[in-house]
Design an enzyme around this catalytic site. Structure first.
Site, mmCIF file in Angstrom:
data_model
loop_
_atom_site.group_PDB
_atom_site.id
_atom_site.type_symbol
_atom_site.label_atom_id
_atom_site.label_comp_id
_atom_site.label_asym_id
_atom_site.label_seq_id
_atom_site.Cartn_x
_atom_site.Cartn_y
_atom_site.Cartn_z
ATOM 1 N N ALA A 191 0.804 -1.233 0.000
ATOM 2 C CA ALA A 191 0.000 0.000 0.000
ATOM 3 C C ALA A 191 0.838 1.285 0.000
ATOM 4 O O ALA A 191 0.620 2.159 -0.856
ATOM 5 C CB ALA A 191 -0.983 -0.043 1.176
ATOM 6 N N GLN A 205 4.432 -13.362 -1.656
ATOM 7 C CA GLN A 205 5.122 -12.167 -1.156
ATOM 8 C C GLN A 205 5.894 -12.470 0.130
ATOM 9 O O GLN A 205 6.921 -11.848 0.408
ATOM 10 C CB GLN A 205 4.115 -11.042 -0.890
ATOM 11 C CG GLN A 205 3.506 -10.417 -2.135
ATOM 12 C CD GLN A 205 2.206 -11.084 -2.540
ATOM 13 O OE1 GLN A 205 2.003 -12.273 -2.311
ATOM 14 N NE2 GLN A 205 1.317 -10.337 -3.174
ATOM 15 N N ASP A 219 -4.079 -2.516 3.767
ATOM 16 C CA ASP A 219 -4.278 -1.815 2.497
ATOM 17 C C ASP A 219 -5.327 -0.727 2.621
ATOM 18 O O ASP A 219 -5.336 0.227 1.848
ATOM 19 C CB ASP A 219 -4.667 -2.810 1.404
ATOM 20 C CG ASP A 219 -3.460 -3.656 1.048
ATOM 21 O OD1 ASP A 219 -3.212 -4.658 1.754
ATOM 22 O OD2 ASP A 219 -2.740 -3.279 0.117
ATOM 23 N N LYS A 274 -3.792 -8.518 2.868
ATOM 24 C CA LYS A 274 -3.618 -9.688 1.996
ATOM 25 C C LYS A 274 -4.486 -10.872 2.431
ATOM 26 O O LYS A 274 -4.608 -11.151 3.620
ATOM 27 C CB LYS A 274 -2.133 -10.072 2.007
ATOM 28 C CG LYS A 274 -1.733 -11.271 1.175
ATOM 29 C CD LYS A 274 -2.168 -11.176 -0.260
ATOM 30 C CE LYS A 274 -1.654 -9.936 -0.961
ATOM 31 N NZ LYS A 274 -2.356 -9.659 -2.239
#
Ligand code: MRU
Length: 345
Positions: free
Chosen positions: A50, A193, A234, A245
């Site tokens: 973000a 990630q 986010d 996520k």
């Protein structure tokens, strides 16, 4: 420390991105000078996280202005190209926020837009440092532990921000204070990630950690192997719900059952007071292939569709603390939206 995103003057001014799709095995950079390439880089997650998206939005306005001058766009075209950057991903509020923060300076010219974008980048870095200290203080005071074992999800380090990181920044701060036990980094399916990026950053920073499958996280928590979960966000809505996520909410549920803190760390740029509650957040749904294939190889039977929401929402009553650079609020025990609003305004 690695920079996920920066403004560079090469042959022409560019946004330089470390290509996060290639890490950890290749370190390569993308020099982006067009809206098409920036929108592609955002969609492919070459730049992601973000706060890094906030920087991409703000620097993207300056980049688009340069492209407009080179290619002779009129103002209508320029505004619609900037809108494409703003809309490149829907969930992280920071992207739209970054665009909007500098858009008003356009009549003053590209130098002023760039100056404001770079100020935003510097503010994000400073916010990360501050919230990391506040988060570490809060955790040490709350747990009373000498060594804190942490589970984290996705990537929230320098790669996801302008520098240092949010949830990762708190982990780094605990490490620097000599108060960090083992870190469990969730691999973060489907795009890894955690396994690719968080693990790479932890290794570079010399922080002891293991990578676990996302499906292991709730069991790790219920088995008492960690003392706290720390994740990023986010978008945090006015009532304290937090999008992050996909998989994050499973950690929150397990933490509530285990009676350990579940912490969301984010700069106030991630707080969206104009969205009332988590149900109102648009959750990005990504390509089916990311789920039914793995590194280009089909894993599910041919013809089966994947379901691929990129984010989930953790309700505020499961969030022990939201840590920002302006202070900590505790939505689970003090569910007063005014508390969040008072620090985010
Ligand atoms: O799809 P991504 O990789 O952009 O998702 C990123 C996350 O969910 C992060 O946890 C969040 O943006 C916070 S980054 C400090």
């Amino acid at each position: 420390m690695v920079l996920a995103i920066e403004w560079r003057d090469v042959d022409q001014p560019v946004i330089r991105l470390i290509d996060q799709t290639a890490l950890p095995h290749q370190t390569r950079y993308l020099d982006v000078a067009t809206v098409d390439d920036l929108v592609l880089a955002i969609g492919d997650l070459a730049v992601r996280g973000a706060p890094a998206l906030g920087a991409a939005g703000a620097l993207g306005v300056a980049m688009a202005m340069n492209q407009a001058r080179r290619e002779g766009w009129d103002d209508t075209r320029l505004q619609s190209e900037i809108q494409r950057i703003r809309d490149a991903r829907p969930t992280a509020i920071n992207l739209a926020w970054g665009v909007d923060r500098v858009r008003g300076a356009m009549p003053q010219g590209v130098h002023e837009v760039l100056r404001q974008a770079q100020a935003l980048v510097a503010e994000d870095t400073a916010a990360n440092r501050t919230l990391s200290r506040l988060g570490a203080d809060w955790i040490l005071a709350r747990t009373g532990l000498d060594q804190v074992r942490v589970v984290t999800h996705c990537n929230t380090g320098a790669l996801a921000t302008t520098a240092w990181g949010t949830a990762y920044g708190i982990i780094h701060e605990l490490h620097d204070r000599g108060r960090l036990g083992l870190v469990y980094a969730d691999e973060t399916r489907p795009l890894l990630q955690g396994a690719r990026l968080t693990s790479w950053e932890l290794q570079q920073d010399g922080i002891a950690h293991v990578v676990q499958a996302d499906g292991a996280a709730s069991s790790t928590i219920l088995r008492g192997l960690v003392d706290v979960a720390i994740i990023g966000a986010d978008r945090i809505t006015a009532n304290g719900d937090a999008a992050n996520k996909i998989g994050s909410v499973a950690l929150a549920l397990a933490c509530a059952r285990a009676g350990i803190p579940f912490i969301v760390a984010a700069p106030t740029s991630t707080v969206d007071l104009s969205t009332k509650r988590g149900d109102d957040i648009v959750i990005e749904e990504r390509a089916s292939d990311e789920v039914v294939s793995f590194y280009g190889h089909r894993t599910a039977p041919e013809g089966v569709m994947g379901f691929n929401p990129a984010f989930d929402v953790t309700p505020h009553d499961l969030i022990t603390a939201i840590v920002t650079e302006r202070g900590v609020v505790e939505p689970a025990t003090h569910p007063d939206p005014e508390l969040l609003a008072s620090i985010a305004r």
